[in-house]
Design a protein around this motif. Structure first.
Motif, PDB file in Angstrom:
ATOM      1  N   THR A  85       0.829  -1.205   0.000  1.00 26.40           N
ATOM      2  CA  THR A  85       0.000   0.000   0.000  1.00 26.40           C
ATOM      3  C   THR A  85       0.863   1.254   0.000  1.00 26.40           C
ATOM      4  O   THR A  85       0.598   2.204  -0.757  1.00 26.40           O
ATOM      5  N   GLU A 108       2.427   1.625  -3.434  1.00 26.73           N
ATOM      6  CA  GLU A 108       1.420   2.026  -4.427  1.00 26.73           C
ATOM      7  C   GLU A 108       1.112   3.517  -4.311  1.00 26.73           C
ATOM      8  O   GLU A 108       0.837   4.190  -5.310  1.00 26.73           O
ATOM      9  N   LYS A 109       1.186   4.048  -3.105  1.00 29.63           N
ATOM     10  CA  LYS A 109       0.941   5.471  -2.878  1.00 29.63           C
ATOM     11  C   LYS A 109       2.174   6.324  -3.177  1.00 29.63           C
ATOM     12  O   LYS A 109       2.088   7.561  -3.215  1.00 29.63           O
ATOM     13  N   LEU A 154       4.779   6.568  -1.183  1.00 28.34           N
ATOM     14  CA  LEU A 154       5.144   7.225   0.077  1.00 28.34           C
ATOM     15  C   LEU A 154       6.511   6.761   0.571  1.00 28.34           C
ATOM     16  O   LEU A 154       6.845   5.570   0.508  1.00 28.34           O
ATOM     17  N   ASP A 171      -4.933   4.901   2.931  1.00 25.06           N
ATOM     18  CA  ASP A 171      -5.725   5.354   1.795  1.00 25.06           C
ATOM     19  C   ASP A 171      -6.567   6.570   2.144  1.00 25.06           C
ATOM     20  O   ASP A 171      -6.829   7.418   1.286  1.00 25.06           O
ATOM     21  N   TRP A 179      -3.737   9.683   2.636  1.00 24.87           N
ATOM     22  CA  TRP A 179      -3.083  10.053   1.378  1.00 24.87           C
ATOM     23  C   TRP A 179      -4.010   9.606   0.246  1.00 24.87           C
ATOM     24  O   TRP A 179      -3.983   8.444  -0.176  1.00 24.87           O
ATOM     25  N   SER A 180      -4.805  10.498  -0.227  1.00 23.46           N
ATOM     26  CA  SER A 180      -5.921  10.136  -1.102  1.00 23.46           C
ATOM     27  C   SER A 180      -5.533   9.807  -2.538  1.00 23.46           C
ATOM     28  O   SER A 180      -6.334   9.240  -3.273  1.00 23.46           O
ATOM     29  N   SER A 181      -4.320  10.152  -2.938  1.00 25.28           N
ATOM     30  CA  SER A 181      -3.941   9.925  -4.329  1.00 25.28           C
ATOM     31  C   SER A 181      -2.646   9.120  -4.412  1.00 25.28           C
ATOM     32  O   SER A 181      -1.684   9.422  -3.682  1.00 25.28           O
ATOM     33  N   LEU A 217      -7.128   4.139  -3.736  1.00 26.49           N
ATOM     34  CA  LEU A 217      -7.156   2.682  -3.735  1.00 26.49           C
ATOM     35  C   LEU A 217      -8.502   2.150  -3.244  1.00 26.49           C
ATOM     36  O   LEU A 217      -8.649   0.950  -3.004  1.00 26.49           O
TER      37      LEU A 217
END
Length: 254
Positions: free
Chosen positions: A19, A22-23, A25, A74, A77-79, A82
């Motif tokens: 996750t 994917e973000k 971060l 998710d 950090w909205s973008s 997911l």
């Protein structure tokens, strides 16, 4: 500031790492050696009283339980998103995160502990075992470690795990047949992320299952997941292969 306390081979840790990647971060990595019981050190128990991984610390506050952690990530950090906007699809996604906790985990727990934890714990003397058990915060996990170290797992426990593996693949195959390419359709979501580590672990433990051709859509889903850049980063973390076979070699078990 994000800090992740995690285990290299831990399925739940992989879920959170995936996750985060994917973000896109950045985070501070704190690897916890589960075979050395570092998850039961007082400093870690202050963050996670259950003594399990992972734990995410964000701005000084600890978040525990992997499914809650990926939802938190998710939300904060909205973008890229997911989770789908549609409420019905979010409910469908929730069924998969629930399945990962209640069924997919049961599919891999016994064979994973048998391959990673039992070879280590079975070598403890009674005095050493009692010393380690005294550090474990919950009665349920103390009994699990004691049984792992001494009695091992029964044939019926292995059969139950293997049944959950096939049930999980059956459920995924049916969902992917309806829409695809992802578990809730065209939207790659936390549903897929929650399931990836368990499917990868099942394939690691029982590679014969997917090779048999019974679940072709699950195989295609696995291939599509593996092509995502975040997968490589999460499952081969910082150059370390996080598979069961690689960890066993590192522990000198193979």
């Amino acid at each position: 500031m994000i800090t992740l306390y995690h285990g290299l081979a831990s399925t739940c840790s992989k879920k959170v790492r995936l996750t985060l990647f994917e973000k896109g971060l950045e985070f501070e990595s704190r690897l916890v050696n589960l075979q050395k019981f570092e998850q039961h050190n007082p400093d870690y128990l202050a963050l996670n009283p259950s003594g399990v991984v992972p734990t995410l610390v964000h701005d000084g506050r600890a978040i525990v339980e992997s499914t809650l952690i990926i939802g938190y990530i998710d939300d904060v950090w909205s973008s890229p998103a997911l989770s789908p906007e549609n409420a019905y699809d979010r409910a469908r996604m929730g069924l998969w995160t629930k399945w990962s906790d209640e069924h997919a985990y049961k599919a891999v727990y016994v064979p994973t502990w048998d391959k990673l934890s039992r070879p280590v714990a079975s070598k403890f003397t009674d005095a050493e075992l009692d010393q380690y058990l005294a550090k474990i915060p919950t009665a349920e996990r103390r009994e699990r470690w004691r049984a792992t170290a001494r009695e091992g797992f029964t044939e019926s426990e292995f059969k139950a795990a293997y049944s959950e593996m096939e049930l999980t693949f059956d459920r995924m195959e049916a969902a992917l047949a309806i829409a695809g390419p992802w578990l809730i359709g065209s939207f790659y979501s936390l549903a897929d992320i929650a399931m990836v580590p368990f499917v990868e672990r099942i394939n690691d433990l029982r590679p014969d299952l997917l090779l048999g051709g019974t679940w072709p859509r699950v195989s295609d889903w696995c291939d599509a997941i593996a092509e995502r850049p975040a997968y490589e980063k999460a499952f081969f973390f910082e150059g370390h292969d996080a598979s069961i076979s690689a960890i066993r070699k590192a522990l000198g078990l193979d």
